[in-house]
Enzyme design. Structure first.
Site, PDB file in Angstrom:
ATOM      1  CB  CYS A 169      -0.887   0.254   5.286  1.00 61.22           C
ATOM      2  SG  CYS A 169       0.722  -0.438   4.793  1.00 61.22           S
TER       3      CYS A 169
ATOM      4  CD  GLU B   1      -1.318  -2.184   2.311  1.00 56.78           C
ATOM      5  OE1 GLU B   1      -2.112  -2.678   3.144  1.00 56.78           O
ATOM      6  OE2 GLU B   1      -0.132  -2.549   2.212  1.00 56.78           O
TER       7      GLU B   1
END
Length: 154
Positions: A85, A54
């Site tokens: 993330c 991510e």
């Protein structure tokens, strides 16, 4: 394209990670029906704690659109985002997150907590979970099964 179509692209990214011995997690970011970035785990390869799928996709998306604000984008990821993330998703103002498999040990998009829908932050992201969950989960299950088998042989 549908959520399933974009998740299949994230799965292809996860397979790239797997092919180099990384935990198979992949991500793509979509803006106006176009994939603007993709990423896959490289944490072991690079020995960088920030090598999550991510984060790499977010960084590339910011570069692509020329802004740290990723408003009106959707992030697709094969495994539920971790706290790091999830924080990056909130801070980059991603509108929507779609994930495949839940993460019972670190998931912060609804499993352990939902940092993406925390009202005390100045931004919240819409979350859709379980998209191609079985396929995403099986990638991880197979990877760790093979890893344990290799360790037993040593």
């Amino acid at each position: 394209m549908t959520d399933e179509d974009y998740m299949r692209l994230a799965i292809e990214e996860a397979k790239k990670a797997e092919s180099i011995g990384e935990v198979p997690i992949g991500s793509v970011i979509v803006y106006q029906d176009e994939v603007i970035s993709a990423g896959y785990n490289v944490r072991e390869t690079t020995q960088r704690s920030l090598g999550h799928a991510e984060l790499l996709a977010i960084d590339k998306a910011c570069e692509k659109i020329g802004s740290w604000r990723l408003e009106d984008t959707t992030l697709y990821v094969t495994l539920e985002p971790c706290p790091m993330c999830a924080g990056a998703i909130v801070l980059s103002r991603i509108k929507r997150v779609v994930f495949g498999a839940s993460d019972p040990k670190g998931g912060c998009a609804g499993t352990l907590m939902n940092l993406l829908d925390e009202s005390r932050f100045n931004h919240q992201a819409e979350v859709t979970s379980g998209v191609l969950e079985e396929e995403c989960g099986q990638l991880l299950t197979n990877f760790f099964r093979q890893l344990r088998a290799r360790k037993k042989k040593k």
